[in-house]
Motif scaffolding. Structure first.
Motif, PDB file in Angstrom:
ATOM      1  N   ASP A   4      -2.373  18.464 -13.303  1.00 20.13           N
ATOM      2  CA  ASP A   4      -2.729  19.430 -14.347  1.00 20.13           C
ATOM      3  C   ASP A   4      -4.163  19.922 -14.234  1.00 20.13           C
ATOM      4  O   ASP A   4      -4.555  20.861 -14.930  1.00 20.13           O
ATOM      5  CB  ASP A   4      -2.528  18.794 -15.735  1.00 20.13           C
ATOM      6  CG  ASP A   4      -1.066  18.489 -16.020  1.00 20.13           C
ATOM      7  OD1 ASP A   4      -0.211  19.282 -15.583  1.00 20.13           O
ATOM      8  OD2 ASP A   4      -0.788  17.459 -16.672  1.00 20.13           O
ATOM      9  N   ALA A   5      -4.946  19.300 -13.371  1.00 25.47           N
ATOM     10  CA  ALA A   5      -6.343  19.725 -13.229  1.00 25.47           C
ATOM     11  C   ALA A   5      -6.403  21.137 -12.647  1.00 25.47           C
ATOM     12  O   ALA A   5      -5.664  21.468 -11.714  1.00 25.47           O
ATOM     13  CB  ALA A   5      -7.101  18.751 -12.329  1.00 25.47           C
ATOM     14  N   PRO A   6      -7.281  21.993 -13.182  1.00 28.72           N
ATOM     15  CA  PRO A   6      -7.377  23.355 -12.643  1.00 28.72           C
ATOM     16  C   PRO A   6      -7.985  23.362 -11.248  1.00 28.72           C
ATOM     17  O   PRO A   6      -8.772  22.479 -10.889  1.00 28.72           O
ATOM     18  CB  PRO A   6      -8.297  24.058 -13.645  1.00 28.72           C
ATOM     19  CG  PRO A   6      -9.115  22.964 -14.234  1.00 28.72           C
ATOM     20  CD  PRO A   6      -8.228  21.750 -14.293  1.00 28.72           C
ATOM     21  N   HIS A  45       0.826  -1.217   0.000  1.00 29.83           N
ATOM     22  CA  HIS A  45       0.000   0.000   0.000  1.00 29.83           C
ATOM     23  C   HIS A  45       0.854   1.258   0.000  1.00 29.83           C
ATOM     24  O   HIS A  45       0.792   2.067   0.931  1.00 29.83           O
ATOM     25  CB  HIS A  45      -0.936   0.007   1.206  1.00 29.83           C
ATOM     26  CG  HIS A  45      -1.841  -1.176   1.281  1.00 29.83           C
ATOM     27  ND1 HIS A  45      -2.884  -1.379   0.410  1.00 29.83           N
ATOM     28  CD2 HIS A  45      -1.841  -2.240   2.132  1.00 29.83           C
ATOM     29  CE1 HIS A  45      -3.494  -2.509   0.709  1.00 29.83           C
ATOM     30  NE2 HIS A  45      -2.884  -3.054   1.742  1.00 29.83           N
ATOM     31  N   SER A  46       1.655   1.437  -1.023  1.00 38.40           N
ATOM     32  CA  SER A  46       2.404   2.675  -1.201  1.00 38.40           C
ATOM     33  C   SER A  46       1.937   3.340  -2.491  1.00 38.40           C
ATOM     34  O   SER A  46       1.487   2.669  -3.425  1.00 38.40           O
ATOM     35  CB  SER A  46       3.911   2.395  -1.259  1.00 38.40           C
ATOM     36  OG  SER A  46       4.392   1.990   0.002  1.00 38.40           O
ATOM     37  N   TYR A  47       2.037   4.658  -2.538  1.00 36.37           N
ATOM     38  CA  TYR A  47       1.485   5.406  -3.658  1.00 36.37           C
ATOM     39  C   TYR A  47       2.537   6.320  -4.279  1.00 36.37           C
ATOM     40  O   TYR A  47       3.406   6.852  -3.596  1.00 36.37           O
ATOM     41  CB  TYR A  47       0.295   6.258  -3.189  1.00 36.37           C
ATOM     42  CG  TYR A  47      -0.842   5.432  -2.657  1.00 36.37           C
ATOM     43  CD1 TYR A  47      -1.762   4.853  -3.519  1.00 36.37           C
ATOM     44  CD2 TYR A  47      -0.982   5.205  -1.293  1.00 36.37           C
ATOM     45  CE1 TYR A  47      -2.808   4.074  -3.037  1.00 36.37           C
ATOM     46  CE2 TYR A  47      -2.018   4.430  -0.800  1.00 36.37           C
ATOM     47  CZ  TYR A  47      -2.923   3.860  -1.679  1.00 36.37           C
ATOM     48  OH  TYR A  47      -3.941   3.089  -1.193  1.00 36.37           O
ATOM     49  N   ASP A  48       2.406   6.495  -5.569  1.00 33.74           N
ATOM     50  CA  ASP A  48       3.268   7.411  -6.310  1.00 33.74           C
ATOM     51  C   ASP A  48       2.452   8.657  -6.625  1.00 33.74           C
ATOM     52  O   ASP A  48       1.525   8.600  -7.448  1.00 33.74           O
ATOM     53  CB  ASP A  48       3.757   6.753  -7.603  1.00 33.74           C
ATOM     54  CG  ASP A  48       4.707   7.642  -8.393  1.00 33.74           C
ATOM     55  OD1 ASP A  48       4.834   8.836  -8.034  1.00 33.74           O
ATOM     56  OD2 ASP A  48       5.303   7.150  -9.360  1.00 33.74           O
ATOM     57  N   PRO A  49       2.745   9.788  -5.976  1.00 36.30           N
ATOM     58  CA  PRO A  49       1.944  11.001  -6.215  1.00 36.30           C
ATOM     59  C   PRO A  49       1.936  11.440  -7.673  1.00 36.30           C
ATOM     60  O   PRO A  49       0.975  12.069  -8.122  1.00 36.30           O
ATOM     61  CB  PRO A  49       2.628  12.048  -5.326  1.00 36.30           C
ATOM     62  CG  PRO A  49       3.295  11.257  -4.253  1.00 36.30           C
ATOM     63  CD  PRO A  49       3.755   9.993  -4.916  1.00 36.30           C
ATOM     64  N   ASP A  50       2.980  11.110  -8.428  1.00 33.97           N
ATOM     65  CA  ASP A  50       2.996  11.473  -9.848  1.00 33.97           C
ATOM     66  C   ASP A  50       1.880  10.770 -10.608  1.00 33.97           C
ATOM     67  O   ASP A  50       1.345  11.300 -11.591  1.00 33.97           O
ATOM     68  CB  ASP A  50       4.343  11.101 -10.475  1.00 33.97           C
ATOM     69  CG  ASP A  50       5.449  12.078 -10.092  1.00 33.97           C
ATOM     70  OD1 ASP A  50       5.115  13.222  -9.727  1.00 33.97           O
ATOM     71  OD2 ASP A  50       6.619  11.694 -10.154  1.00 33.97           O
ATOM     72  N   VAL A  51       1.528   9.576 -10.152  1.00 34.51           N
ATOM     73  CA  VAL A  51       0.499   8.771 -10.814  1.00 34.51           C
ATOM     74  C   VAL A  51      -0.875   9.004 -10.202  1.00 34.51           C
ATOM     75  O   VAL A  51      -1.884   9.108 -10.912  1.00 34.51           O
ATOM     76  CB  VAL A  51       0.867   7.266 -10.742  1.00 34.51           C
ATOM     77  CG1 VAL A  51      -0.252   6.410 -11.327  1.00 34.51           C
ATOM     78  CG2 VAL A  51       2.184   7.003 -11.458  1.00 34.51           C
ATOM     79  N   GLU A  52      -0.930   9.079  -8.878  1.00 37.60           N
ATOM     80  CA  GLU A  52      -2.209   9.131  -8.172  1.00 37.60           C
ATOM     81  C   GLU A  52      -2.898  10.490  -8.243  1.00 37.60           C
ATOM     82  O   GLU A  52      -4.116  10.578  -8.071  1.00 37.60           O
ATOM     83  CB  GLU A  52      -2.003   8.758  -6.694  1.00 37.60           C
ATOM     84  CG  GLU A  52      -1.393   7.388  -6.463  1.00 37.60           C
ATOM     85  CD  GLU A  52      -2.319   6.259  -6.855  1.00 37.60           C
ATOM     86  OE1 GLU A  52      -3.549   6.494  -6.876  1.00 37.60           O
ATOM     87  OE2 GLU A  52      -1.821   5.156  -7.137  1.00 37.60           O
TER      88      GLU A  52
END
Length: 289
Positions: A24-26, A13-20
């Motif tokens: 780019d969302a406003p 259960h580790s996450y990659d903030p670049d993916v998650e």
């Protein structure tokens, strides 16, 4: 063993903030960056005088202040864990988990930095005496003072983010950053609590007496600098006036007490909460101040 379980949980259960996170969302024009009732000025005449957009702007800077403090503490934590790993047996689960936590904190600090950049605010972090004390504890922290200082900041941020990540009033970006941090931080808190309890049992009375002073100073820093006074400039309020209003604000004082409730209870169970700095931190229940 706790470290073995945490290593398995980290693998699963580790996450990659670049993916998650959709960086780019406003940002939404009509959503806050912290739940409005957690803003330091909520309920004060200064808050009442602000327009809705000014209130949103203030919480934007407050969220950035919290993230900046988080980066500052995480950078200290990484130094402490690396120093601990350097001394320890690298074949043990405990030392391997410490290094795994460093990897988590690296991602978290990058994530918080990217969020601050997206929020387009100054980088708010401790300065002056607080910055000097941070350098000192990063270079010397061991045992109870190391793990207690870690817990104070980690658990306060965790409590704030657990609420923010489910609030429909909060920006999706902040909610997702909070969710990623909460999931991984739960492991860090479990590890730090176990290590703290062990180090307290091993420490002598003189060591604990000194460490209690350092722990109190960490509590004071986190309570009084969670929101940097400079954030008030974003809505045309003098920093000194904003800080006075926040510190006199019963809503904000209750937020500090609520955010610190879990860690204060745990540190109290280990007899680590004592002295005037704790009373000045804003983290203790009203009757205990």
């Amino acid at each position: 063993m706790t470290a073995d379980r945490l290593l398995r949980a980290s693998a699963e259960h580790s996450y990659d903030p670049d993916v998650e996170i959709d960086w780019d969302a406003p940002l939404a024009d009509d959503l806050y960056f912290v739940p409005p009732h957690r803003s330091s000025l909520y309920g004060t005449p200064l808050w009442d005088a602000l327009s809705e957009q000014q209130r949103i702007t203030l919480t934007r800077h407050e969220a950035s202040s919290i993230a900046g403090l988080g980066i500052w503490f995480e950078t200290i934590l990484m130094q402490l864990l690396i120093r601990s790993y350097y001394r320890d047996d690298p074949t043990t689960a405990s030392s391997q988990y410490a290094l795994t936590e460093v990897a988590d904190e690296c991602r978290h600090s990058v994530m918080f930095g990217r969020m601050i950049d997206k929020l387009d605010t100054p980088v708010y972090r401790p300065d002056g005496v607080n910055a000097a004390l941070g350098k000192w504890i990063a270079a010397t922290g061991t045992g109870p003072r190391m793990y207690a200082a870690i817990l104070i900041c980690e658990e306060i941020l965790d409590t704030l983010q657990r609420e923010a990540m489910v609030s429909e009033q909060v920006q999706p970006l902040v909610r997702m950053v909070s969710r990623v941090h909460v999931v991984e931080e739960a492991r860090h808190v479990r590890f730090a609590r176990d290590e703290l309890a062990s180090s307290v049992r091993a420490a002598g009375r003189a060591r604990l007496a000194f460490d209690k002073v350092v722990i109190g100073r960490a509590a004071y820093l986190c309570g009084t600098r969670l929101i940097h006074p400079a954030v008030y400039r974003s809505v045309g309020i003098d920093p000194a006036a904003g800080r006075r209003a926040a510190w006199a604000n019963p809503h904000y004082r209750e937020t500090l007490r609520w955010a610190g409730e879990r860690v204060v209870a745990y540190l109290s169970s280990l007899d680590l909460v004592a002295g005037p700095l704790w009373r000045m931190s804003g983290l203790l229940p009203l009757l205990d101040r």
